[in-house]
Design a protein around this motif. Sequence first.
Motif, PDB file in Angstrom:
ATOM      1  N   VAL A   4       0.856  -1.183   0.000  1.00 42.62           N
ATOM      2  CA  VAL A   4       0.000   0.000   0.000  1.00 42.62           C
ATOM      3  C   VAL A   4       0.892   1.232   0.000  1.00 42.62           C
ATOM      4  O   VAL A   4       1.752   1.383   0.866  1.00 42.62           O
ATOM      5  CB  VAL A   4      -0.922   0.010   1.239  1.00 42.62           C
ATOM      6  CG1 VAL A   4      -1.768   1.262   1.278  1.00 42.62           C
ATOM      7  CG2 VAL A   4      -1.790  -1.243   1.246  1.00 42.62           C
ATOM      8  N   TRP A   5       0.701   2.108  -0.949  1.00 40.43           N
ATOM      9  CA  TRP A   5       1.505   3.321  -1.056  1.00 40.43           C
ATOM     10  C   TRP A   5       0.687   4.515  -0.602  1.00 40.43           C
ATOM     11  O   TRP A   5       0.325   5.369  -1.379  1.00 40.43           O
ATOM     12  CB  TRP A   5       1.988   3.520  -2.488  1.00 40.43           C
ATOM     13  CG  TRP A   5       2.909   2.424  -2.911  1.00 40.43           C
ATOM     14  CD1 TRP A   5       2.594   1.352  -3.692  1.00 40.43           C
ATOM     15  CD2 TRP A   5       4.267   2.269  -2.548  1.00 40.43           C
ATOM     16  NE1 TRP A   5       3.687   0.531  -3.834  1.00 40.43           N
ATOM     17  CE2 TRP A   5       4.739   1.080  -3.141  1.00 40.43           C
ATOM     18  CE3 TRP A   5       5.150   3.004  -1.766  1.00 40.43           C
ATOM     19  CZ2 TRP A   5       6.030   0.618  -2.990  1.00 40.43           C
ATOM     20  CZ3 TRP A   5       6.443   2.546  -1.627  1.00 40.43           C
ATOM     21  CH2 TRP A   5       6.865   1.372  -2.236  1.00 40.43           C
ATOM     22  N   GLU A   6       0.384   4.559   0.655  1.00 36.61           N
ATOM     23  CA  GLU A   6      -0.377   5.662   1.233  1.00 36.61           C
ATOM     24  C   GLU A   6       0.612   6.629   1.874  1.00 36.61           C
ATOM     25  O   GLU A   6       1.195   6.318   2.918  1.00 36.61           O
ATOM     26  CB  GLU A   6      -1.355   5.117   2.280  1.00 36.61           C
ATOM     27  CG  GLU A   6      -2.270   6.139   2.867  1.00 36.61           C
ATOM     28  CD  GLU A   6      -3.226   6.738   1.854  1.00 36.61           C
ATOM     29  OE1 GLU A   6      -3.463   7.942   1.926  1.00 36.61           O
ATOM     30  OE2 GLU A   6      -3.706   5.990   0.980  1.00 36.61           O
ATOM     31  N   PRO A   7       0.852   7.790   1.277  1.00 39.86           N
ATOM     32  CA  PRO A   7       1.898   8.702   1.756  1.00 39.86           C
ATOM     33  C   PRO A   7       1.771   9.088   3.229  1.00 39.86           C
ATOM     34  O   PRO A   7       2.766   9.127   3.942  1.00 39.86           O
ATOM     35  CB  PRO A   7       1.744   9.930   0.858  1.00 39.86           C
ATOM     36  CG  PRO A   7       1.036   9.449  -0.348  1.00 39.86           C
ATOM     37  CD  PRO A   7       0.178   8.309   0.107  1.00 39.86           C
ATOM     38  N   VAL A   8       0.573   9.373   3.685  1.00 38.13           N
ATOM     39  CA  VAL A   8       0.395   9.781   5.086  1.00 38.13           C
ATOM     40  C   VAL A   8       0.824   8.659   6.018  1.00 38.13           C
ATOM     41  O   VAL A   8       1.550   8.886   6.993  1.00 38.13           O
ATOM     42  CB  VAL A   8      -1.067  10.190   5.355  1.00 38.13           C
ATOM     43  CG1 VAL A   8      -1.286  10.464   6.843  1.00 38.13           C
ATOM     44  CG2 VAL A   8      -1.430  11.413   4.531  1.00 38.13           C
ATOM     45  N   ASN A   9       0.423   7.445   5.738  1.00 32.76           N
ATOM     46  CA  ASN A   9       0.808   6.308   6.575  1.00 32.76           C
ATOM     47  C   ASN A   9       2.309   6.063   6.511  1.00 32.76           C
ATOM     48  O   ASN A   9       2.936   5.777   7.534  1.00 32.76           O
ATOM     49  CB  ASN A   9       0.062   5.044   6.166  1.00 32.76           C
ATOM     50  CG  ASN A   9      -1.396   5.082   6.551  1.00 32.76           C
ATOM     51  OD1 ASN A   9      -1.809   5.895   7.361  1.00 32.76           O
ATOM     52  ND2 ASN A   9      -2.175   4.212   5.961  1.00 32.76           N
ATOM     53  N   LEU A  10       2.887   6.154   5.329  1.00 36.73           N
ATOM     54  CA  LEU A  10       4.322   5.926   5.195  1.00 36.73           C
ATOM     55  C   LEU A  10       5.117   6.919   6.038  1.00 36.73           C
ATOM     56  O   LEU A  10       6.055   6.546   6.746  1.00 36.73           O
ATOM     57  CB  LEU A  10       4.750   6.030   3.729  1.00 36.73           C
ATOM     58  CG  LEU A  10       4.296   4.900   2.818  1.00 36.73           C
ATOM     59  CD1 LEU A  10       4.613   5.231   1.369  1.00 36.73           C
ATOM     60  CD2 LEU A  10       4.956   3.597   3.224  1.00 36.73           C
ATOM     61  N   SER A  12       4.018   8.828   8.652  1.00 39.06           N
ATOM     62  CA  SER A  12       3.750   8.733  10.091  1.00 39.06           C
ATOM     63  C   SER A  12       4.361   7.474  10.703  1.00 39.06           C
ATOM     64  O   SER A  12       4.793   7.495  11.855  1.00 39.06           O
ATOM     65  CB  SER A  12       2.251   8.789  10.372  1.00 39.06           C
ATOM     66  OG  SER A  12       1.603   7.674   9.805  1.00 39.06           O
ATOM     67  N   GLU A  13       4.439   6.388   9.973  1.00 37.68           N
ATOM     68  CA  GLU A  13       4.999   5.159  10.517  1.00 37.68           C
ATOM     69  C   GLU A  13       6.525   5.118  10.432  1.00 37.68           C
ATOM     70  O   GLU A  13       7.173   4.442  11.216  1.00 37.68           O
ATOM     71  CB  GLU A  13       4.400   3.948   9.802  1.00 37.68           C
ATOM     72  CG  GLU A  13       2.931   3.750  10.141  1.00 37.68           C
ATOM     73  CD  GLU A  13       2.311   2.584   9.404  1.00 37.68           C
ATOM     74  OE1 GLU A  13       3.046   1.827   8.729  1.00 37.68           O
ATOM     75  OE2 GLU A  13       1.086   2.428   9.490  1.00 37.68           O
TER      76      GLU A  13
END
Length: 62
Positions: A4-10, A12-13
């Motif tokens: 999954v290439w979700e910028p916000v998650n990348l 923040s994690e």
Amino acid sequence: MGVVWEPVNLVSEAAQPENIDTVVVAGRVLKRHGRLTALEPEHIISESAAAARALRARTGWR
């Protein structure tokens, strides 16, 4: 499941404290230029150690 290439998650994690330059909460600057402005780590550590000692004394836990 695929990647999954979700910028916000990348971001923040993957972020570490040293990656954060400035933190503002409710208009109060808590961190600026990578340094804490509103908190004193030594004071927090000292208070938490005293609280842990008090808890151990009250519960008899060693």
